[in-house]
Design a protein around this motif. Structure first.
Motif, PDB file in Angstrom:
ATOM      1  N   TYR A  91      37.871 -69.519  76.931  1.00 43.90           N
ATOM      2  CA  TYR A  91      38.675 -70.234  75.949  1.00 43.90           C
ATOM      3  C   TYR A  91      40.020 -70.651  76.565  1.00 43.90           C
ATOM      4  O   TYR A  91      40.459 -71.798  76.403  1.00 43.90           O
ATOM      5  N   GLU A 100      32.648 -74.733  75.373  1.00 45.81           N
ATOM      6  CA  GLU A 100      31.271 -74.453  74.975  1.00 45.81           C
ATOM      7  C   GLU A 100      30.822 -73.088  75.503  1.00 45.81           C
ATOM      8  O   GLU A 100      30.153 -72.331  74.804  1.00 45.81           O
ATOM      9  N   VAL A 139      32.138 -70.373  73.242  1.00 46.71           N
ATOM     10  CA  VAL A 139      31.393 -70.276  71.977  1.00 46.71           C
ATOM     11  C   VAL A 139      30.026 -69.635  72.225  1.00 46.71           C
ATOM     12  O   VAL A 139      29.593 -68.764  71.457  1.00 46.71           O
ATOM     13  N   PHE A 170      32.635 -66.625  70.991  1.00 49.31           N
ATOM     14  CA  PHE A 170      33.853 -67.037  70.278  1.00 49.31           C
ATOM     15  C   PHE A 170      33.438 -67.589  68.924  1.00 49.31           C
ATOM     16  O   PHE A 170      32.577 -68.469  68.834  1.00 49.31           O
ATOM     17  N   ASN A 171      34.043 -67.092  67.858  1.00 48.07           N
ATOM     18  CA  ASN A 171      33.609 -67.495  66.520  1.00 48.07           C
ATOM     19  C   ASN A 171      34.780 -67.644  65.555  1.00 48.07           C
ATOM     20  O   ASN A 171      34.729 -67.163  64.430  1.00 48.07           O
ATOM     21  N   PRO A 215      36.494 -70.811  64.306  1.00 46.35           N
ATOM     22  CA  PRO A 215      36.692 -72.260  64.243  1.00 46.35           C
ATOM     23  C   PRO A 215      38.069 -72.651  63.706  1.00 46.35           C
ATOM     24  O   PRO A 215      38.611 -73.681  64.113  1.00 46.35           O
ATOM     25  N   CYS A 245      30.410 -73.587  66.720  1.00 45.14           N
ATOM     26  CA  CYS A 245      31.219 -72.410  66.422  1.00 45.14           C
ATOM     27  C   CYS A 245      31.152 -72.061  64.934  1.00 45.14           C
ATOM     28  O   CYS A 245      31.053 -70.891  64.568  1.00 45.14           O
ATOM     29  N   ARG A 246      31.170 -73.064  64.098  1.00 43.94           N
ATOM     30  CA  ARG A 246      31.092 -72.816  62.643  1.00 43.94           C
ATOM     31  C   ARG A 246      29.757 -72.209  62.238  1.00 43.94           C
ATOM     32  O   ARG A 246      29.687 -71.457  61.273  1.00 43.94           O
ATOM     33  N   ARG A 292      27.937 -70.139  63.881  1.00 43.08           N
ATOM     34  CA  ARG A 292      27.693 -68.785  64.409  1.00 43.08           C
ATOM     35  C   ARG A 292      28.241 -67.729  63.509  1.00 43.08           C
ATOM     36  O   ARG A 292      29.090 -67.791  62.781  1.00 43.08           O
TER      37      ARG A 292
END
Length: 70
Positions: A12, A32, A35, A39-40, A42, A67-68, A70
């Motif tokens: 990130y 990407e 994520v 990574f979660n 958003p 991300c949304r 997950r």
């Protein structure tokens, strides 16, 4: 678990650095990867000014959606 968290954070942070350095493809690749590694957050992605340079790119929008979900 700790190694996974480091991968998420490092990827990130790399995305942010590449975004600010004018390297949008590398930024999207690192974002990407973060994520995919877990990574979660958003909301954080949407409000992180470091990502402003890539925010309008289709790749960013696709990664944000991933991300949304997950």
């Amino acid at each position: 678990r700790r190694q996974r968290q480091m991968c998420i954070r490092d990827s990130y942070n790399l995305a942010c650095a590449c975004s600010l350095a004018g390297q949008p493809e590398k930024a999207l690749e690192a974002l990407e990867k973060s994520v995919e590694a877990g990574f979660n957050d958003p909301d954080h992605m949407e409000n992180d000014e470091d990502l402003d340079p890539i925010r309008k790119l289709d790749g960013y929008k696709r990664i944000l959606q991933l991300c949304r979900e997950r």
